[in-house]
Scaffold this motif. Structure first.
Motif, PDB file in Angstrom:
ATOM      1  N   GLU A  27     -14.097  65.606 -28.905  1.00  0.00           N
ATOM      2  CA  GLU A  27     -15.026  65.428 -27.791  1.00  0.00           C
ATOM      3  C   GLU A  27     -15.099  66.554 -26.967  1.00  0.00           C
ATOM      4  OE1 GLU A  27     -13.428  62.558 -24.358  1.00  0.00           O
ATOM      5  OE2 GLU A  27     -13.235  61.677 -26.473  1.00  0.00           O
ATOM      6  N   GLN A  28     -16.344  66.965 -26.224  1.00  0.00           N
ATOM      7  CA  GLN A  28     -16.743  68.183 -25.558  1.00  0.00           C
ATOM      8  C   GLN A  28     -17.817  67.596 -24.296  1.00  0.00           C
ATOM      9  OE1 GLN A  28     -15.718  71.320 -25.614  1.00  0.00           O
ATOM     10  NE2 GLN A  28     -16.686  71.425 -23.706  1.00  0.00           N
ATOM     11  N   GLU A  29     -17.343  67.899 -23.240  1.00  0.00           N
ATOM     12  CA  GLU A  29     -18.129  67.625 -22.004  1.00  0.00           C
ATOM     13  C   GLU A  29     -19.079  68.727 -22.088  1.00  0.00           C
ATOM     14  OE1 GLU A  29     -18.196  65.157 -19.665  1.00  0.00           O
ATOM     15  OE2 GLU A  29     -16.406  64.243 -20.281  1.00  0.00           O
ATOM     16  N   ILE A  30     -20.348  68.310 -21.794  1.00  0.00           N
ATOM     17  CA  ILE A  30     -21.565  69.421 -21.585  1.00  0.00           C
ATOM     18  C   ILE A  30     -21.957  69.348 -20.237  1.00  0.00           C
ATOM     19  CG2 ILE A  30     -23.759  70.073 -22.749  1.00  0.00           C
ATOM     20  CD1 ILE A  30     -22.966  68.636 -25.267  1.00  0.00           C
ATOM     21  N   PRO A  31     -21.875  70.833 -19.498  1.00  0.00           N
ATOM     22  CA  PRO A  31     -22.293  70.673 -18.173  1.00  0.00           C
ATOM     23  C   PRO A  31     -23.775  70.702 -18.237  1.00  0.00           C
ATOM     24  CG  PRO A  31     -21.049  72.643 -18.805  1.00  0.00           C
ATOM     25  CD  PRO A  31     -20.967  71.522 -20.071  1.00  0.00           C
ATOM     26  N   VAL A  32     -24.188  70.089 -17.101  1.00  0.00           N
ATOM     27  CA  VAL A  32     -25.753  70.499 -16.656  1.00  0.00           C
ATOM     28  C   VAL A  32     -26.093  71.777 -16.436  1.00  0.00           C
ATOM     29  CG1 VAL A  32     -27.418  69.777 -14.704  1.00  0.00           C
ATOM     30  CG2 VAL A  32     -25.681  68.217 -15.465  1.00  0.00           C
ATOM     31  N   ALA A  33     -27.453  71.922 -16.995  1.00  0.00           N
ATOM     32  CA  ALA A  33     -27.963  73.340 -16.874  1.00  0.00           C
ATOM     33  C   ALA A  33     -27.465  74.327 -17.291  1.00  0.00           C
ATOM     34  CB  ALA A  33     -28.342  73.309 -15.146  1.00  0.00           C
ATOM     35  N   VAL A  34     -26.461  74.060 -18.286  1.00  0.00           N
ATOM     36  CA  VAL A  34     -25.658  75.261 -19.091  1.00  0.00           C
ATOM     37  C   VAL A  34     -26.290  75.482 -20.521  1.00  0.00           C
ATOM     38  CG1 VAL A  34     -23.452  76.240 -19.820  1.00  0.00           C
ATOM     39  CG2 VAL A  34     -23.640  75.007 -17.507  1.00  0.00           C
ATOM     40  N   ILE A  35     -26.801  76.606 -20.796  1.00  0.00           N
ATOM     41  CA  ILE A  35     -26.930  76.838 -22.136  1.00  0.00           C
ATOM     42  C   ILE A  35     -25.802  76.655 -23.043  1.00  0.00           C
ATOM     43  CG2 ILE A  35     -28.097  78.616 -23.885  1.00  0.00           C
ATOM     44  CD1 ILE A  35     -29.630  79.623 -21.438  1.00  0.00           C
ATOM     45  N   HIS A  36     -26.460  75.816 -24.194  1.00  0.00           N
ATOM     46  CA  HIS A  36     -25.357  75.528 -25.477  1.00  0.00           C
ATOM     47  C   HIS A  36     -25.878  75.438 -26.612  1.00  0.00           C
ATOM     48  CE1 HIS A  36     -26.367  71.673 -23.677  1.00  0.00           C
ATOM     49  NE2 HIS A  36     -26.328  71.212 -25.008  1.00  0.00           N
ATOM     50  N   SER A  37     -25.206  75.499 -27.612  1.00  0.00           N
ATOM     51  CA  SER A  37     -25.785  75.108 -28.968  1.00  0.00           C
ATOM     52  C   SER A  37     -24.560  74.545 -29.871  1.00  0.00           C
ATOM     53  CB  SER A  37     -26.265  76.506 -29.844  1.00  0.00           C
ATOM     54  OG  SER A  37     -25.282  77.548 -29.983  1.00  0.00           O
ATOM     55  N   VAL A  38     -24.984  74.010 -31.051  1.00  0.00           N
ATOM     56  CA  VAL A  38     -24.151  73.556 -32.121  1.00  0.00           C
ATOM     57  C   VAL A  38     -24.362  73.911 -33.301  1.00  0.00           C
ATOM     58  CG1 VAL A  38     -23.231  71.158 -32.916  1.00  0.00           C
ATOM     59  CG2 VAL A  38     -23.731  71.392 -30.529  1.00  0.00           C
ATOM     60  N   GLU A  39     -23.446  74.288 -34.268  1.00  0.00           N
ATOM     61  CA  GLU A  39     -23.480  74.439 -35.485  1.00  0.00           C
ATOM     62  C   GLU A  39     -22.653  73.746 -36.406  1.00  0.00           C
ATOM     63  OE1 GLU A  39     -23.024  78.322 -38.390  1.00  0.00           O
ATOM     64  OE2 GLU A  39     -23.009  78.580 -36.251  1.00  0.00           O
ATOM     65  N   ALA A  40     -23.188  73.178 -37.399  1.00  0.00           N
ATOM     66  CA  ALA A  40     -22.408  72.443 -38.324  1.00  0.00           C
ATOM     67  C   ALA A  40     -21.657  73.367 -39.400  1.00  0.00           C
ATOM     68  CB  ALA A  40     -23.325  71.457 -39.187  1.00  0.00           C
ATOM     69  N   LEU A  41     -20.004  73.131 -39.162  1.00  0.00           N
ATOM     70  CA  LEU A  41     -19.584  73.849 -39.908  1.00  0.00           C
ATOM     71  C   LEU A  41     -19.196  73.112 -41.402  1.00  0.00           C
ATOM     72  CD1 LEU A  41     -16.505  74.636 -37.534  1.00  0.00           C
ATOM     73  CD2 LEU A  41     -18.468  76.192 -38.429  1.00  0.00           C
ATOM     74  N   GLU A  42     -19.391  72.003 -41.317  1.00  0.00           N
ATOM     75  CA  GLU A  42     -19.730  71.154 -42.806  1.00  0.00           C
ATOM     76  C   GLU A  42     -20.601  69.795 -42.382  1.00  0.00           C
ATOM     77  OE1 GLU A  42     -15.787  68.295 -42.651  1.00  0.00           O
ATOM     78  OE2 GLU A  42     -15.297  70.314 -42.301  1.00  0.00           O
ATOM     79  N   ASN A  43     -20.825  69.061 -43.316  1.00  0.00           N
ATOM     80  CA  ASN A  43     -21.827  67.981 -43.236  1.00  0.00           C
ATOM     81  C   ASN A  43     -20.945  67.055 -41.915  1.00  0.00           C
ATOM     82  OD1 ASN A  43     -23.351  69.074 -45.141  1.00  0.00           O
ATOM     83  ND2 ASN A  43     -22.711  67.119 -46.634  1.00  0.00           N
ATOM     84  N   SER A  44     -21.949  66.809 -40.943  1.00  0.00           N
ATOM     85  CA  SER A  44     -21.292  66.285 -39.710  1.00  0.00           C
ATOM     86  C   SER A  44     -22.207  65.097 -39.202  1.00  0.00           C
ATOM     87  CB  SER A  44     -21.132  67.382 -38.548  1.00  0.00           C
ATOM     88  OG  SER A  44     -20.171  68.329 -39.357  1.00  0.00           O
ATOM     89  N   ILE A  45     -21.510  63.971 -38.370  1.00  0.00           N
ATOM     90  CA  ILE A  45     -22.311  62.969 -37.898  1.00  0.00           C
ATOM     91  C   ILE A  45     -21.671  63.214 -36.285  1.00  0.00           C
ATOM     92  CG2 ILE A  45     -22.763  60.712 -37.311  1.00  0.00           C
ATOM     93  CD1 ILE A  45     -24.171  61.600 -39.692  1.00  0.00           C
ATOM     94  N   CYS A  46     -22.531  63.348 -35.101  1.00  0.00           N
ATOM     95  CA  CYS A  46     -22.252  63.378 -33.869  1.00  0.00           C
ATOM     96  C   CYS A  46     -22.575  62.175 -33.124  1.00  0.00           C
ATOM     97  CB  CYS A  46     -22.260  64.634 -33.227  1.00  0.00           C
ATOM     98  SG  CYS A  46     -21.517  65.986 -34.141  1.00  0.00           S
ATOM     99  N   ILE A  47     -21.966  62.033 -32.109  1.00  0.00           N
ATOM    100  CA  ILE A  47     -22.816  60.923 -30.980  1.00  0.00           C
ATOM    101  C   ILE A  47     -22.843  61.809 -29.767  1.00  0.00           C
ATOM    102  CG2 ILE A  47     -22.524  59.038 -29.565  1.00  0.00           C
ATOM    103  CD1 ILE A  47     -23.046  58.222 -32.520  1.00  0.00           C
ATOM    104  N   LEU A  48     -24.223  61.858 -29.270  1.00  0.00           N
ATOM    105  CA  LEU A  48     -24.335  62.603 -27.794  1.00  0.00           C
ATOM    106  C   LEU A  48     -24.488  61.550 -26.854  1.00  0.00           C
ATOM    107  CD1 LEU A  48     -24.319  65.199 -26.218  1.00  0.00           C
ATOM    108  CD2 LEU A  48     -27.052  64.854 -26.660  1.00  0.00           C
ATOM    109  N   ILE A  49     -23.618  61.260 -25.814  1.00  0.00           N
ATOM    110  CA  ILE A  49     -23.846  60.364 -24.526  1.00  0.00           C
ATOM    111  C   ILE A  49     -24.292  60.953 -23.265  1.00  0.00           C
ATOM    112  CG2 ILE A  49     -22.654  58.651 -23.191  1.00  0.00           C
ATOM    113  CD1 ILE A  49     -20.381  58.653 -25.590  1.00  0.00           C
TER     114      ILE A  49
END
Length: 98
Positions: free
Chosen positions: A74-96
């Motif tokens: 899991e990874q905390e994602i801070p408010v107002a910080v630019i970020h991206s996500v790239e799949a290294l393999e087929n993936s399923i994620c949940i974002l809360i």
């Protein structure tokens, strides 16, 4: 059966599949499906969020840094910080969010 819908739509997708699992007054839970190589391009979140990898592996980039997230990481994602996500393999994620 939202995650099953994500998986079914992912078969013919060229972009990540994003579907809301649950929504409340102050939170949202989102299912995201990626094929290997798909990228959720740079963006920001207006509210605190956490990304949880359910299956597969993704590269989370934030600023000049990056971290590989594998199944159940899991990874905390801070408010107002630019970020991206790239799949290294087929993936399923949940974002809360919230």
């Amino acid at each position: 059966m939202i995650i099953q819908e994500v998986l079914a739509q992912l078969e013919n997708a060229v972009n990540p599949i994003v579907k809301i699992l649950q929504r409340g007054d102050q939170f949202k839970v989102i299912a995201m499906g990626f094929k290997k190589g798909m990228v959720l391009k740079e963006h920001q979140t207006p509210i605190p969020a956490k990304l949880v990898v359910i299956d597969g592996s993704v590269l989370y980039r934030q600023g000049e840094g990056s971290v590989t997230l594998n199944r159940f990481d899991e990874q905390e994602i801070p408010v107002a910080v630019i970020h991206s996500v790239e799949a290294l393999e087929n993936s399923i994620c949940i974002l809360i969010q919230g």
